[in-house]
Motif scaffolding. Structure first.
Motif, short mmCIF file in Angstrom:
data_model
loop_
_atom_site.label_atom_id
_atom_site.label_comp_id
_atom_site.label_asym_id
_atom_site.label_seq_id
_atom_site.Cartn_x
_atom_site.Cartn_y
_atom_site.Cartn_z
N ALA A 117 86.96 17.59 32.71
CA ALA A 117 86.25 18.77 33.18
C ALA A 117 84.88 18.86 32.53
CB ALA A 117 87.05 20.02 32.86
N GLY A 118 83.89 19.15 33.36
CA GLY A 118 82.55 19.34 32.85
C GLY A 118 81.81 18.06 32.55
N SER A 119 82.30 16.90 33.05
CA SER A 119 81.66 15.64 32.72
C SER A 119 80.27 15.51 33.32
CB SER A 119 82.54 14.47 33.18
OG SER A 119 82.78 14.55 34.56
N GLY A 171 93.63 30.12 38.51
CA GLY A 171 92.49 30.92 38.94
C GLY A 171 92.02 31.94 37.92
N TRP A 172 92.17 31.62 36.62
CA TRP A 172 91.80 32.55 35.57
C TRP A 172 90.30 32.53 35.32
CZ3 TRP A 172 95.99 30.40 31.74
CH2 TRP A 172 97.25 30.88 32.14
N GLN A 192 93.10 22.24 32.67
CA GLN A 192 93.53 22.37 34.07
C GLN A 192 94.39 23.60 34.31
OE1 GLN A 192 94.24 19.86 31.95
NE2 GLN A 192 96.19 18.82 32.44
N VAL A 193 94.97 24.18 33.25
CA VAL A 193 95.84 25.34 33.43
C VAL A 193 95.05 26.54 33.96
CG1 VAL A 193 97.31 27.01 32.22
CG2 VAL A 193 97.47 24.57 31.67
N GLY A 241 87.69 25.34 33.26
CA GLY A 241 87.73 24.07 33.95
C GLY A 241 87.15 22.94 33.14
N ARG A 242 86.38 23.28 32.12
CA ARG A 242 85.78 22.26 31.25
C ARG A 242 86.50 22.20 29.91
NH1 ARG A 242 80.37 20.32 30.33
NH2 ARG A 242 80.01 19.82 28.14
N HIS A 243 86.82 23.36 29.36
CA HIS A 243 87.40 23.43 28.03
C HIS A 243 88.89 23.76 28.07
CE1 HIS A 243 83.10 24.58 26.76
NE2 HIS A 243 83.33 23.36 26.33
N GLY A 244 89.65 23.11 27.21
CA GLY A 244 90.96 23.58 26.83
C GLY A 244 90.80 24.38 25.55
N LEU A 245 91.79 25.20 25.22
CA LEU A 245 91.66 26.10 24.06
C LEU A 245 92.85 25.98 23.12
CD1 LEU A 245 90.42 29.42 25.74
CD2 LEU A 245 89.03 27.66 24.59
#
Length: 207
Positions: free
Chosen positions: A15-17, A166-167, A160-161, A142-146
């Protein structure tokens, strides 16, 4: 359905590449390395059921480096197990093997995978970049996981979650707090927030 007929690789994504973040490692694994890791995940699960050993020596330089990874197992479109390691101390190759076995047999949300199910499993791998601190306003859905941590609790959600559900950014933060077992506003009250990116690839899910 045999394993070879399920080896189609979905298009890898990170994501965000399109606009790289210097704090995120966006080195992509080659298709050959992706296929190797997916085969390894299947073989690790099957060998555990058959009580036999497999080699855990990395087969390429990229697979020898320590990387975090989450392994998700599916039967059709239904999740069958998901376990990951965020800060690994061993090679990506070994981490995939260990997380695959853990997803199959140690995810307490599910009963252990049976030998009858193994050939019908589809596997998705999320290979993580190193974690880095991030401010709430810098988070890109869409780019970062947390990863959110406070008072001995921590919760992680993959990039991807948030997209799948749709958060927006606030909901993503709240849901990561919920995953940690924290109040949903803990991210506003001093909880540590770290971000990562993920290269996501896997097999077509059997319908």
């Amino acid at each position: 359905m045999n394993a070879s007929s399920r080896s189609t690789i979905r298009t890898p994504q990170i994501a965000g590449s399109e606009s790289p973040d210097p704090n995120l490692d966006t080195d992509l694994l080659s298709e050959e390395d992706q296929q190797t890791l997916l085969r390894l995940a299947h073989e690790s699960i099957l060998s555990a059921l058959e009580q036999r050993e497999i080699s855990l020596e990395p087969t390429s330089a990229a697979l020898a480096s320590p990387r975090g990874v989450f392994t998700s197992l599916y039967l059709g479109d239904q999740l069958r197990g998901c376990v990951g390691y965020v800060r690994p101390e061993v090679s990506l190759y070994r981490t995939v093997a260990e997380s695959a076995r853990a997803a199959a047999f140690a995810d307490t949300r599910f009963s252990p995978v049976t030998k009858e199910e193994v050939l019908h499993l589809s596997i998705e791998l999320s290979v993580l970049s190193p974690l880095h601190p991030i401010t709430p306003e810098a988070i890109e859905v869409g780019r970062h996981g947390l990863l959110i941590t406070a008072n001995g609790y921590r919760g992680l959600l993959l990039p991807q979650v948030a997209v799948e559900h749709g958060w927006d950014r606030t909901t993503f933060l709240e849901q990561t707090c919920r995953k940690a077992g924290l109040p949903i506003n803990a991210w506003r009250e001093g909880a540590a927030i770290e971000a990562f990116s993920a290269q996501v690839f896997g097999e077509n899910k059997a319908g």
